[in-house]
Motif scaffolding. Structure first.
Motif, PDB file in Angstrom:
ATOM      1  N   MET A 151       0.844  -1.171   0.000  1.00  0.00           N
ATOM      2  CA  MET A 151       0.000   0.000   0.000  1.00  0.00           C
ATOM      3  C   MET A 151       0.894   1.241   0.000  1.00  0.00           C
ATOM      4  N   LEU A 152       0.577   2.175  -0.872  1.00  0.00           N
ATOM      5  CA  LEU A 152       1.316   3.429  -0.929  1.00  0.00           C
ATOM      6  C   LEU A 152       0.610   4.467  -0.066  1.00  0.00           C
ATOM      7  N   VAL A 153       1.384   5.143   0.735  1.00  0.00           N
ATOM      8  CA  VAL A 153       0.837   6.135   1.651  1.00  0.00           C
ATOM      9  C   VAL A 153       1.440   7.491   1.306  1.00  0.00           C
ATOM     10  N   PRO A 154       0.616   8.539   1.223  1.00  0.00           N
ATOM     11  CA  PRO A 154       1.193   9.856   0.990  1.00  0.00           C
ATOM     12  C   PRO A 154       2.028  10.281   2.181  1.00  0.00           C
ATOM     13  N   THR A 155       3.173  10.899   1.905  1.00  0.00           N
ATOM     14  CA  THR A 155       4.036  11.360   2.985  1.00  0.00           C
ATOM     15  C   THR A 155       4.459  12.788   2.725  1.00  0.00           C
ATOM     16  N   CYS A 156       4.794  13.443   3.811  1.00  0.00           N
ATOM     17  CA  CYS A 156       5.270  14.815   3.724  1.00  0.00           C
ATOM     18  C   CYS A 156       6.239  15.027   4.868  1.00  0.00           C
ATOM     19  N   VAL A 157       7.460  15.417   4.576  1.00  0.00           N
ATOM     20  CA  VAL A 157       8.462  15.697   5.586  1.00  0.00           C
ATOM     21  C   VAL A 157       8.544  17.203   5.740  1.00  0.00           C
ATOM     22  N   LEU A 158       8.288  17.672   6.961  1.00  0.00           N
ATOM     23  CA  LEU A 158       8.277  19.107   7.233  1.00  0.00           C
ATOM     24  C   LEU A 158       9.521  19.506   7.990  1.00  0.00           C
ATOM     25  N   GLY A 159       9.915  20.739   7.810  1.00  0.00           N
ATOM     26  CA  GLY A 159      11.028  21.303   8.553  1.00  0.00           C
ATOM     27  C   GLY A 159      10.774  22.762   8.830  1.00  0.00           C
ATOM     28  N   SER A 160      11.736  23.425   9.405  1.00  0.00           N
ATOM     29  CA  SER A 160      11.542  24.824   9.780  1.00  0.00           C
ATOM     30  C   SER A 160      11.334  25.726   8.568  1.00  0.00           C
ATOM     31  N   THR A 161      11.700  25.239   7.383  1.00  0.00           N
ATOM     32  CA  THR A 161      11.501  26.048   6.176  1.00  0.00           C
ATOM     33  C   THR A 161      10.303  25.578   5.364  1.00  0.00           C
ATOM     34  N   GLY A 162       9.454  24.743   5.959  1.00  0.00           N
ATOM     35  CA  GLY A 162       8.265  24.263   5.258  1.00  0.00           C
ATOM     36  C   GLY A 162       8.450  22.852   4.748  1.00  0.00           C
ATOM     37  N   ILE A 163       7.758  22.529   3.670  1.00  0.00           N
ATOM     38  CA  ILE A 163       7.800  21.170   3.127  1.00  0.00           C
ATOM     39  C   ILE A 163       9.179  20.931   2.522  1.00  0.00           C
ATOM     40  N   GLN A 164       9.850  19.884   3.008  1.00  0.00           N
ATOM     41  CA  GLN A 164      11.173  19.551   2.506  1.00  0.00           C
ATOM     42  C   GLN A 164      11.120  18.392   1.522  1.00  0.00           C
ATOM     43  N   GLU A 165      10.124  17.547   1.652  1.00  0.00           N
ATOM     44  CA  GLU A 165      10.002  16.393   0.771  1.00  0.00           C
ATOM     45  C   GLU A 165       8.536  15.979   0.753  1.00  0.00           C
ATOM     46  N   VAL A 207      -1.183  15.606  20.211  1.00  0.00           N
ATOM     47  CA  VAL A 207      -0.774  14.370  20.889  1.00  0.00           C
ATOM     48  C   VAL A 207       0.717  14.431  21.207  1.00  0.00           C
ATOM     49  N   VAL A 208       1.499  14.884  20.265  1.00  0.00           N
ATOM     50  CA  VAL A 208       2.942  14.996  20.457  1.00  0.00           C
ATOM     51  C   VAL A 208       3.247  16.012  21.554  1.00  0.00           C
ATOM     52  N   ALA A 237       5.558  27.508  25.523  1.00  0.00           N
ATOM     53  CA  ALA A 237       5.902  27.474  26.952  1.00  0.00           C
ATOM     54  C   ALA A 237       6.857  26.320  27.262  1.00  0.00           C
ATOM     55  N   LEU A 238       6.643  25.170  26.642  1.00  0.00           N
ATOM     56  CA  LEU A 238       7.529  24.032  26.870  1.00  0.00           C
ATOM     57  C   LEU A 238       8.942  24.327  26.381  1.00  0.00           C
ATOM     58  N   SER A 239       9.041  24.999  25.247  1.00  0.00           N
ATOM     59  CA  SER A 239      10.361  25.377  24.727  1.00  0.00           C
ATOM     60  C   SER A 239      11.059  26.350  25.664  1.00  0.00           C
ATOM     61  N   VAL A 240      10.323  27.345  26.138  1.00  0.00           N
ATOM     62  CA  VAL A 240      10.911  28.340  27.040  1.00  0.00           C
ATOM     63  C   VAL A 240      11.305  27.690  28.367  1.00  0.00           C
ATOM     64  N   ALA A 241      10.437  26.825  28.894  1.00  0.00           N
ATOM     65  CA  ALA A 241      10.690  26.185  30.187  1.00  0.00           C
ATOM     66  C   ALA A 241      11.956  25.341  30.172  1.00  0.00           C
ATOM     67  N   THR A 242      12.264  24.769  29.026  1.00  0.00           N
ATOM     68  CA  THR A 242      13.416  23.867  28.930  1.00  0.00           C
ATOM     69  C   THR A 242      14.632  24.506  28.256  1.00  0.00           C
ATOM     70  N   GLY A 243      14.421  25.632  27.588  1.00  0.00           N
ATOM     71  CA  GLY A 243      15.512  26.238  26.828  1.00  0.00           C
ATOM     72  C   GLY A 243      15.880  25.434  25.597  1.00  0.00           C
ATOM     73  N   ARG A 244      14.950  24.608  25.127  1.00  0.00           N
ATOM     74  CA  ARG A 244      15.197  23.747  23.967  1.00  0.00           C
ATOM     75  C   ARG A 244      14.141  24.024  22.908  1.00  0.00           C
ATOM     76  N   THR A 245      14.505  23.816  21.667  1.00  0.00           N
ATOM     77  CA  THR A 245      13.521  23.998  20.605  1.00  0.00           C
ATOM     78  C   THR A 245      12.463  22.898  20.707  1.00  0.00           C
ATOM     79  N   PHE A 246      11.315  23.180  20.132  1.00  0.00           N
ATOM     80  CA  PHE A 246      10.251  22.186  20.150  1.00  0.00           C
ATOM     81  C   PHE A 246      10.711  20.918  19.436  1.00  0.00           C
ATOM     82  N   GLN A 247      11.441  21.060  18.339  1.00  0.00           N
ATOM     83  CA  GLN A 247      11.945  19.884  17.610  1.00  0.00           C
ATOM     84  C   GLN A 247      12.825  19.025  18.505  1.00  0.00           C
ATOM     85  N   LEU A 248      13.716  19.642  19.273  1.00  0.00           N
ATOM     86  CA  LEU A 248      14.570  18.861  20.167  1.00  0.00           C
ATOM     87  C   LEU A 248      13.749  18.156  21.242  1.00  0.00           C
ATOM     88  N   LEU A 249      12.719  18.831  21.757  1.00  0.00           N
ATOM     89  CA  LEU A 249      11.846  18.197  22.744  1.00  0.00           C
ATOM     90  C   LEU A 249      11.130  16.988  22.155  1.00  0.00           C
TER      91      LEU A 249
END
Length: 162
Positions: free
Chosen positions: A1-15, A35-36, A135-147
């Motif tokens: 089965m083929l599933v549509p995929t989209c890889v996102l990054g800080s600059t938008g759609i990367q793939e 959820v994340v 708030a989670l990013s500020v509380a930890t001093g980490r980017t959301f991606q790193l969290l």
């Protein structure tokens, strides 16, 4: 089965691989990110980094005091914040295109005026989750991606692609 995929990054759609699906039929992934974000929140609370009942002003000092909003309120949609940020220049393709980091920073300074209902009343709020993620990013001093990498992807053995 083929599933549509989209890889996102800080600059938008990367793939993007549509695999025969109409790209206009892709759905917003905002609800999945709740959820994340909720997972990150609960893992940080379990680690003692923050508490679910911390007032948001503890982590976001630019928010005027006395909102009564906690991290838990943001997560369970009882913050009193509206569904969407005010003043969105909504376009069908990307309703959040005009909601930038600068927009969020401005909004936080007047968050007490944005509240559309009492704290404790259930009202689904995408805006609440935007505030929570920040708030989670500020509380930890980490980017959301790193969290997300640390608290969601790594425990499952997944690695973020470079």
């Amino acid at each position: 089965m083929l599933v549509p995929t989209c890889v996102l990054g800080s600059t938008g759609i990367q793939e993007q691989a549509t695999n025969g699906h109409d790209p206009d039929k892709f759905v917003e992934l905002g609800s999945f990110t709740k959820v994340v974000t909720g997972t990150v929140l609960h893992r940080l609370a379990a680690a003692g980094t923050l508490a679910l009942d911390d007032p948001i002003e503890k982590w976001l000092p630019e928010v005027p005091g006395g909102t009564g909003i906690t991290l838990r309120n943001l997560a369970d949609h009882t913050s009193g914040l509206p569904r969407l940020p005010p003043g969105l220049d909504a376009s069908p393709a990307d309703p959040y295109a005009s909601f930038t980091d600068a927009s969020l920073a401005d909004l936080l300074q007047e968050l007490d005026k944005v509240v559309s209902g009492p704290t404790g009343r259930m009202e689904y709020s995408n805006l609440g989750y935007a505030v929570l993620g920040h708030a989670l990013s500020v509380a930890t001093g980490r980017t959301f991606q790193l969290l997300v990498n640390e608290h969601v992807l790594a425990p499952w053995g997944w690695q973020r692609r470079p």
